[in-house]
Write a protein that holds these residues in place. Structure first.
Motif, mmCIF file in Angstrom:
data_model
loop_
_atom_site.group_PDB
_atom_site.id
_atom_site.type_symbol
_atom_site.label_atom_id
_atom_site.label_comp_id
_atom_site.label_asym_id
_atom_site.label_seq_id
_atom_site.Cartn_x
_atom_site.Cartn_y
_atom_site.Cartn_z
ATOM 1 N N TYR A 1 32.856 39.814 48.571
ATOM 2 C CA TYR A 1 33.822 39.470 49.612
ATOM 3 C C TYR A 1 35.215 39.432 48.986
ATOM 4 O O TYR A 1 35.355 39.228 47.779
ATOM 5 C CB TYR A 1 33.490 38.116 50.249
ATOM 6 C CG TYR A 1 33.471 36.946 49.295
ATOM 7 C CD1 TYR A 1 34.646 36.287 48.928
ATOM 8 C CD2 TYR A 1 32.272 36.482 48.753
ATOM 9 C CE1 TYR A 1 34.632 35.205 48.059
ATOM 10 C CE2 TYR A 1 32.244 35.411 47.876
ATOM 11 C CZ TYR A 1 33.420 34.773 47.528
ATOM 12 O OH TYR A 1 33.407 33.716 46.654
ATOM 13 N N PRO A 2 36.263 39.642 49.771
ATOM 14 C CA PRO A 2 37.627 39.623 49.224
ATOM 15 C C PRO A 2 38.154 38.203 49.074
ATOM 16 O O PRO A 2 37.738 37.292 49.799
ATOM 17 C CB PRO A 2 38.431 40.388 50.285
ATOM 18 C CG PRO A 2 37.689 40.130 51.555
ATOM 19 C CD PRO A 2 36.229 40.048 51.183
ATOM 20 N N VAL A 3 39.056 38.019 48.146
ATOM 21 C CA VAL A 3 39.655 36.701 47.922
ATOM 22 C C VAL A 3 40.461 36.272 49.138
ATOM 23 O O VAL A 3 40.675 35.075 49.360
ATOM 24 C CB VAL A 3 40.547 36.732 46.667
ATOM 25 C CG1 VAL A 3 41.154 35.361 46.390
ATOM 26 C CG2 VAL A 3 39.762 37.201 45.463
ATOM 27 N N TYR B 1 41.030 27.970 43.678
ATOM 28 C CA TYR B 1 39.863 28.849 43.577
ATOM 29 C C TYR B 1 39.954 29.726 42.329
ATOM 30 O O TYR B 1 38.978 29.877 41.583
ATOM 31 C CB TYR B 1 39.787 29.706 44.844
ATOM 32 C CG TYR B 1 38.697 30.750 44.834
ATOM 33 C CD1 TYR B 1 37.405 30.431 45.221
ATOM 34 C CD2 TYR B 1 38.966 32.061 44.453
ATOM 35 C CE1 TYR B 1 36.400 31.385 45.225
ATOM 36 C CE2 TYR B 1 37.976 33.024 44.454
ATOM 37 C CZ TYR B 1 36.694 32.680 44.837
ATOM 38 O OH TYR B 1 35.709 33.629 44.826
ATOM 39 N N GLN B 2 41.110 30.306 42.086
ATOM 40 C CA GLN B 2 41.290 31.193 40.948
ATOM 41 C C GLN B 2 41.279 30.430 39.628
ATOM 42 O O GLN B 2 40.711 30.901 38.637
ATOM 43 C CB GLN B 2 42.602 31.965 41.099
ATOM 44 C CG GLN B 2 42.625 32.900 42.294
ATOM 45 C CD GLN B 2 44.008 33.470 42.569
ATOM 46 O OE1 GLN B 2 44.936 33.295 41.771
ATOM 47 N NE2 GLN B 2 44.173 34.137 43.702
ATOM 48 N N THR B 3 41.869 29.257 39.618
ATOM 49 C CA THR B 3 41.941 28.466 38.394
ATOM 50 C C THR B 3 40.577 27.923 37.995
ATOM 51 O O THR B 3 40.243 27.852 36.813
ATOM 52 C CB THR B 3 42.929 27.297 38.564
ATOM 53 O OG1 THR B 3 44.194 27.808 38.960
ATOM 54 C CG2 THR B 3 43.085 26.527 37.258
ATOM 55 N N GLU C 1 44.710 30.231 52.199
ATOM 56 C CA GLU C 1 45.809 30.437 51.243
ATOM 57 C C GLU C 1 46.109 29.199 50.413
ATOM 58 O O GLU C 1 46.422 29.292 49.227
ATOM 59 C CB GLU C 1 47.064 30.874 52.011
ATOM 60 C CG GLU C 1 48.187 31.313 51.090
ATOM 61 C CD GLU C 1 49.343 31.918 51.861
ATOM 62 O OE1 GLU C 1 50.416 32.080 51.260
ATOM 63 O OE2 GLU C 1 49.177 32.216 53.073
ATOM 64 N N GLU C 2 45.986 28.022 51.035
ATOM 65 C CA GLU C 2 46.320 26.793 50.299
ATOM 66 C C GLU C 2 45.298 26.467 49.218
ATOM 67 O O GLU C 2 45.569 25.648 48.318
ATOM 68 C CB GLU C 2 46.454 25.607 51.261
ATOM 69 C CG GLU C 2 45.198 25.273 52.060
ATOM 70 C CD GLU C 2 45.148 25.978 53.399
ATOM 71 O OE1 GLU C 2 44.488 25.463 54.321
ATOM 72 O OE2 GLU C 2 45.781 27.046 53.516
ATOM 73 N N TYR C 3 44.113 27.100 49.276
ATOM 74 C CA TYR C 3 43.078 26.841 48.271
ATOM 75 C C TYR C 3 42.913 27.975 47.263
ATOM 76 O O TYR C 3 42.113 27.863 46.346
ATOM 77 C CB TYR C 3 41.732 26.595 48.962
ATOM 78 C CG TYR C 3 41.702 25.375 49.852
ATOM 79 C CD1 TYR C 3 41.846 24.092 49.317
ATOM 80 C CD2 TYR C 3 41.544 25.510 51.224
ATOM 81 C CE1 TYR C 3 41.823 22.981 50.132
ATOM 82 C CE2 TYR C 3 41.518 24.395 52.047
ATOM 83 C CZ TYR C 3 41.660 23.136 51.499
ATOM 84 O OH TYR C 3 41.648 22.035 52.303
#
Length: 258
Positions: free
Chosen positions: A188-190, A201-203, A195-197
């Protein structure tokens, strides 16, 4: 430095352990090493059918998007799963003779690298079939592989040492990586993450950076951005240092528990 000197002294043993692990994986299999290509291909076909029809994601060249994430994530899963029991599984040898204990964990990660190389054949077939762009940026792959190798080795050293004292880890880790897979943008795409998470999510997910770097060179024919490279390298070395320190601190106690 002492551990590095020991590694060079036992390099032949490391090579033989890697060869043994690769051969054992496909022993008595008619197709043998071809399974390293067929496994990701067959899983990709199933997931493409499911997610292309049931879950509509606007992702260009979805088969390549999917298998590029699979290849990277599956390497980490295989390396760590094999490493969990690398010390307890070689208890008889460790009791009889002196061998650097980390050599068994390193051999599991090394054999996973060999399997990764074979699975790249499946990726190449998908790139050819879908008409993907082949560019000089693909030469950046060894840098990504080195980051992923260091990261996986750090986790593997920690798991191998911890499993000696807590045998339940070998079962818990399998459950954990299953949850980790669904929290990683493989199929699935990021963009579906609010947007606020997205920053959190990436970190919180190190595998995001390695998969994104790989997709940049394979899917988008461009070099990864500086942030991805720095995050990937930084996380890899932090995890390796923590895993190696824990392993080094506990290794003298292994003999009492294996």
């Amino acid at each position: 430095m002492v551990n590095l000197k020991q590694l060079f002294a036992f390099d032949e043993l490391l090579k033989q352990l890697i060869i043994r692990d690769v051969k054992l994986k496909y022993r008595r299999s008619y197709l043998g090493y071809l399974w390293s290509i067929l496994n990701p291909l067959m899983l990709m076909v199933v997931l493409v059918i499911v997610f292309s029809n049931l879950f509509r994601f606007d992702i260009p060249n979805f088969p390549l998007y999917l298998i590029s994430g699979q290849v990277i994530f599956n390497f980490m899963v295989e390396a760590t799963n094999m490493s969990v029991g690398s010390i307890t599984g070689n208890a008889s040898l460790l009791k009889k003779t002196y061998v650097p204990k980390y050599i068994f964990t390193l051999s599991k990660v090394g054999s996973s690298v060999v399997n990764l190389v074979f699975s790249l054949g499946a990726l190449l077939l998908v790139m050819l079939f879908t008409g993907a762009t082949f560019s000089w940026n693909l030469l950046f792959f060894p840098v990504i592989l080195l980051q992923l190798l260091i990261f996986s080795l750090g986790i593997s050293l920690f798991l191998a040492a911890a499993t000696v004292f807590f045998r339940d880890i070998q079962y818990l880790w399998g459950v954990f990586v299953s949850m980790w897979m669904y929290l990683t943008p493989i199929f699935y795409p990021v963009s579906i993450i609010p947007e606020e998470y997205q920053a959190l999510y990436q970190t919180a997910n190190p595998m995001y950076w390695y998969i994104e770097q790989f997709r940049d060179i394979v899917l988008y024919a461009q070099l990864p951005n500086t942030q991805s490279i720095l995050m990937g390298c930084g996380l890899a070395f932090i995890v390796l240092i923590l895993g190696a320190c824990y392993f080094n601190k506990k290794q003298n106690e292994f003999i009492l528990y294996i």
